[in-house]
Design an enzyme around this catalytic site. Structure first.
Site, PDB file in Angstrom:
ATOM      1  N   GLU A 224      41.131  27.036  35.526  1.00 56.85           N
ATOM      2  CA  GLU A 224      41.465  27.192  37.128  1.00 56.85           C
ATOM      3  C   GLU A 224      41.339  28.548  37.594  1.00 56.85           C
ATOM      4  O   GLU A 224      42.309  29.439  36.888  1.00 56.85           O
ATOM      5  CB  GLU A 224      42.851  26.376  37.516  1.00 56.85           C
ATOM      6  N   CYS A 261      47.122  30.063  44.303  1.00 59.19           N
ATOM      7  CA  CYS A 261      45.853  29.933  44.252  1.00 59.19           C
ATOM      8  C   CYS A 261      45.139  29.062  45.246  1.00 59.19           C
ATOM      9  O   CYS A 261      43.879  28.997  45.664  1.00 59.19           O
ATOM     10  CB  CYS A 261      45.374  29.232  42.859  1.00 59.19           C
TER      11      CYS A 261
HETATM   12  P1  NAP Z   1      44.149  37.043  33.899  1.00 63.92           P
HETATM   13  O1  NAP Z   1      43.779  38.567  34.045  1.00 63.92           O
HETATM   14  O2  NAP Z   1      43.125  36.048  34.020  1.00 63.92           O
HETATM   15  O3  NAP Z   1      45.047  36.772  32.672  1.00 63.92           O
HETATM   16  C1  NAP Z   1      45.670  35.440  32.251  1.00 63.92           C
HETATM   17  C2  NAP Z   1      45.528  35.111  31.010  1.00 63.92           C
HETATM   18  O4  NAP Z   1      44.314  35.074  30.213  1.00 63.92           O
HETATM   19  C3  NAP Z   1      46.292  36.403  30.242  1.00 63.92           C
HETATM   20  O5  NAP Z   1      47.047  35.755  28.879  1.00 63.92           O
HETATM   21  C4  NAP Z   1      45.353  37.266  29.633  1.00 63.92           C
HETATM   22  O6  NAP Z   1      45.815  37.831  28.449  1.00 63.92           O
HETATM   23  C5  NAP Z   1      44.106  36.264  29.101  1.00 63.92           C
HETATM   24  N1  NAP Z   1      42.867  36.673  29.433  1.00 63.92           N
HETATM   25  C6  NAP Z   1      42.368  37.528  30.596  1.00 63.92           C
HETATM   26  N2  NAP Z   1      41.182  37.993  30.240  1.00 63.92           N
HETATM   27  C7  NAP Z   1      40.615  37.607  28.969  1.00 63.92           C
HETATM   28  C8  NAP Z   1      39.613  37.664  28.134  1.00 63.92           C
HETATM   29  N3  NAP Z   1      38.669  38.301  28.470  1.00 63.92           N
HETATM   30  N4  NAP Z   1      39.726  37.057  26.943  1.00 63.92           N
HETATM   31  C9  NAP Z   1      40.749  36.568  26.497  1.00 63.92           C
HETATM   32  N5  NAP Z   1      41.992  36.289  27.172  1.00 63.92           N
HETATM   33  C10 NAP Z   1      41.877  36.897  28.380  1.00 63.92           C
HETATM   34  O7  NAP Z   1      45.092  36.652  35.005  1.00 63.92           O
HETATM   35  P2  NAP Z   1      46.323  37.448  35.624  1.00 63.92           P
HETATM   36  O8  NAP Z   1      47.027  38.574  34.755  1.00 63.92           O
HETATM   37  O9  NAP Z   1      47.610  36.453  35.963  1.00 63.92           O
HETATM   38  O10 NAP Z   1      46.037  38.233  37.174  1.00 63.92           O
HETATM   39  C11 NAP Z   1      45.283  39.065  37.184  1.00 63.92           C
HETATM   40  C12 NAP Z   1      44.022  38.257  38.370  1.00 63.92           C
HETATM   41  O11 NAP Z   1      43.797  36.890  38.253  1.00 63.92           O
HETATM   42  C13 NAP Z   1      44.894  38.549  39.877  1.00 63.92           C
HETATM   43  O12 NAP Z   1      44.589  39.613  40.332  1.00 63.92           O
HETATM   44  C14 NAP Z   1      44.174  37.427  40.592  1.00 63.92           C
HETATM   45  O13 NAP Z   1      42.976  37.831  40.949  1.00 63.92           O
HETATM   46  C15 NAP Z   1      43.723  36.217  39.324  1.00 63.92           C
HETATM   47  N6  NAP Z   1      44.740  34.982  39.345  1.00 63.92           N
HETATM   48  C16 NAP Z   1      44.248  34.052  39.961  1.00 63.92           C
HETATM   49  C17 NAP Z   1      45.294  32.864  39.787  1.00 63.92           C
HETATM   50  C18 NAP Z   1      44.840  31.663  40.454  1.00 63.92           C
HETATM   51  O14 NAP Z   1      45.596  30.551  40.591  1.00 63.92           O
HETATM   52  N7  NAP Z   1      43.515  31.378  41.052  1.00 63.92           N
HETATM   53  C19 NAP Z   1      46.284  33.033  39.298  1.00 63.92           C
HETATM   54  C20 NAP Z   1      46.740  34.087  38.826  1.00 63.92           C
HETATM   55  C21 NAP Z   1      46.128  35.315  38.736  1.00 63.92           C
HETATM   56  P3  NAP Z   1      46.489  39.279  28.603  1.00 63.92           P
HETATM   57  O15 NAP Z   1      47.869  38.714  28.509  1.00 63.92           O
HETATM   58  O16 NAP Z   1      45.868  40.117  27.428  1.00 63.92           O
HETATM   59  O17 NAP Z   1      46.202  39.919  29.998  1.00 63.92           O
END
Ligand code: NAP
Length: 487
Positions: A224, A261
């Site tokens: 999601e 979200c």
């Molecule tokens: P994220 O960067 O997508 O990270 C979520 C999880 O996925 C973390 O455990 C992260 O690991 C892992 N991950 C991220 N990129 C990866 C990759 N290339 N390969 C493997 N694993 C990966 O999300 P976030 O830290 O929660 O927030 C960053 C951004 O996500 C926000 O600024 C926002 O734009 C978006 N977000 C959207 C929603 C939604 O509901 N749509 C919710 C939360 C966040 P690490 O622990 O190493 O970071």
């Protein structure tokens, strides 16, 4: 990598044990996790508050939601009909003879769940993905989110207490902390992993989906990712309810500092004096909302960058921004507007700015409004604010909105997702990687199962759900009729 190999071997061993438990035993485990988390509330909530900056009342509510989800899935499993048993008995008189065939849903195997930063309880370690996967009979490996690693570890310790109390296999749930690109990737590509659950950024979800599809045996990733949740305001309601709409939308845009979200990131309407009045009122409401700390520095940096990029686009006009200066890691609630002809030419405006920001698109007429909606990518939600007269005159807009998102809302705000059987928290790509499924509500369990047909089996060889005497007393389709009777 050796560690991940061991974790995934344990996950497979645990699956082979856990899947054999009766529905009552599985439900007992889910209820016991809820009890252990509830017992740890006083410990968990302050740590989550410290790690996420989310307010204590919100976190207390979220913890209750988490335990309620676990109990909801326990009830689902205990009732049992969710396995969608279908039975077609043999007919030896038919030419050719018809075999006995019986189908039900079975768990896929070890599932990897990525904790979400914006819900340290309800979409993380013991959140909806974990609860639904355990309900299905799958074992779970959690990749905890580093932004709330201590909370994740403490919730996992509560789960371990439930494992000890109920005596389920010790590795039915495991917990891994580490970076996404190393530990997370290794979990997704491990051959024992059968499915992945994720809530987070588009980049993160897409990367996991790509790892999963590059495997020798590809697996589903239920990610999601991003949604701007367009809201259509129709003319009559703007004329009649501008002040109330401005208040409720200012509150929705800034709820949880916009870190939902389902945050309403796009407001669409046809130009009129009523729209001007509404946007002025909305701008005034937004200026009164205080900046607050975001979940973590990465999200704050992403918001600041996204907001600056949005506000630097040609044709955009700021109509309201929090008046108080923002402190460290605090987000400025902001609303802006743009004319539809400019919006239609600039793809930047369609990108999610995760945080308390919303963009109003002012259209010259209904055709332009429809063009704006048609240009949008898949969404989790879309909303229409309308009087009955508005609806009667604009069925085509609502028909178009139905194609856009997994949930269409009338006269409410999109933030706030009810956890129930009828909920759809999903939507066409890039809102999710698979619009046929939901990550909230009882049907979230469908992501972790696959249908299996047993053909020609004797009654005593079949799973209980498919036996003639229906020992679980579940609802089944027997020879094309719904019944809970025995055969
Ligand atoms: P994220 O960067 O997508 O990270 C979520 C999880 O996925 C973390 O455990 C992260 O690991 C892992 N991950 C991220 N990129 C990866 C990759 N290339 N390969 C493997 N694993 C990966 O999300 P976030 O830290 O929660 O927030 C960053 C951004 O996500 C926000 O600024 C926002 O734009 C978006 N977000 C959207 C929603 C939604 O509901 N749509 C919710 C939360 C966040 P690490 O622990 O190493 O970071």
């Amino acid at each position: 990598m050796n560690d991940i190999n061991m974790v995934m071997q344990n996950a497979l061993d645990a699956f082979n044990s856990y899947k054999t438990l009766s529905p009552a035993e599985r439900a007992g485990f889910l209820n016991e996790i809820a009890t252990a988390i509830e017992a740890a509330r006083e410990l968990l909530v302050p740590v989550a508050h410290e790690e996420s900056n989310l307010p204590l009342p919100r976190l207390n509510g979220e913890l209750s939601r988490t335990t309620n989800q676990l109990k909801m899935f326990a009830r689902l499993v205990e009732e049992g009909s969710w396995v969608e048993a279908a039975i077609d008995t043999a007919d030896a008189t038919r030419t050719p003879p018809k075999p006995d065939t019986r189908k039900m849903l079975l768990p896929v195997g070890p599932v990897v769940v990525f904790g979400a930063s914006n819900f340290p309880f309800a979409f993380s370690t013991a959140g909806g993905d974990t609860a639904s996967a355990l309900a299905s009979g799958s074992s779970v490996v959690i990749k905890g989110h580093s932004a709330h690693a201590r909370t994740s570890q403490l919730v996992f310790e509560a789960i371990q207490k439930a494992i000890a109390t109920t005596g389920v296999h010790a590795h039915t749930v495991q917990h891994v902390l580490g970076s996404g690109s190393t530990a997370g990737k290794a979990l997704v590509i491990h051959p024992n992993t059968t499915a992945v659950g994720f809530t987070g950024s588009f980049g993160g979800g897409k990367a996991l989906w790509e790892y999963a599809n590059q495997r020798e045996t590809p697996i589903p990733v239920f990610a999601e990712m991003s949604s701007i949740n367009p809201v259509v305001f129709l003319h009559d309601t703007l004329q009649q309810n501008a002040a109330a709409l401005a208040k409720s939308y200012a509150a929705s845009i800034t709820l949880g500092m916009g870190q939902f979200c389902t945050n309403p990131g796009l407001l669409v309407a046809v130009q009129s004096n009523a729209l001007d009045n509404f946007l002025t009122l909305l701008g005034t409401e937004i200026t009164q909302i205080l900046p607050q700390k975001m979940l973590h520095s990465g999200i704050h940096a992403a918001y600041s960058k996204g907001l600056n990029t949005a506000l630097s686009q040609i044709g955009i006009e700021k109509i309201g921004q929090a008046a108080k200066a923002a402190g460290e890691e605090e987000a400025f609630p902001t609303v802006a507007k743009v004319k539809a002809n400019i919006f239609l030419q600039n793809p930047h405006f369609r990108e999610e700015v995760f945080g308390p920001y919303s963009l109003a698109v002012c259209c010259d007429n209904k055709e332009e409004l429809m063009a704006v909606l048609k240009q949008l990518k898949g969404q989790l939600t879309t909303t229409v604010m309308a009087t009955d007269a508005d609806i009667t005159a604009n069925r085509d807009i609502i028909d178009l909105q139905t194609t856009l998102a997994g949930r269409i809302i009338l006269n409410d705000v999109p933030t706030g997702v009810e956890v129930c059987a009828s909920m759809v928290h999903g939507g066409p790509y890039p809102a999710t990687t698979d619009s046929r499924f939901t990550s909230v509500g009882t049907t979230a369990i469908k992501r972790w199962v696959r249908p299996v047909c047993f053909q020609g089996f004797k009654d005593n060889m079949l799973p209980d759900a498919l036996k003639n005497n229906n020992p679980q007393n579940i609802w089944r389709i027997v020879n094309n009729e719904w019944t809970n009777a025995t055969i």
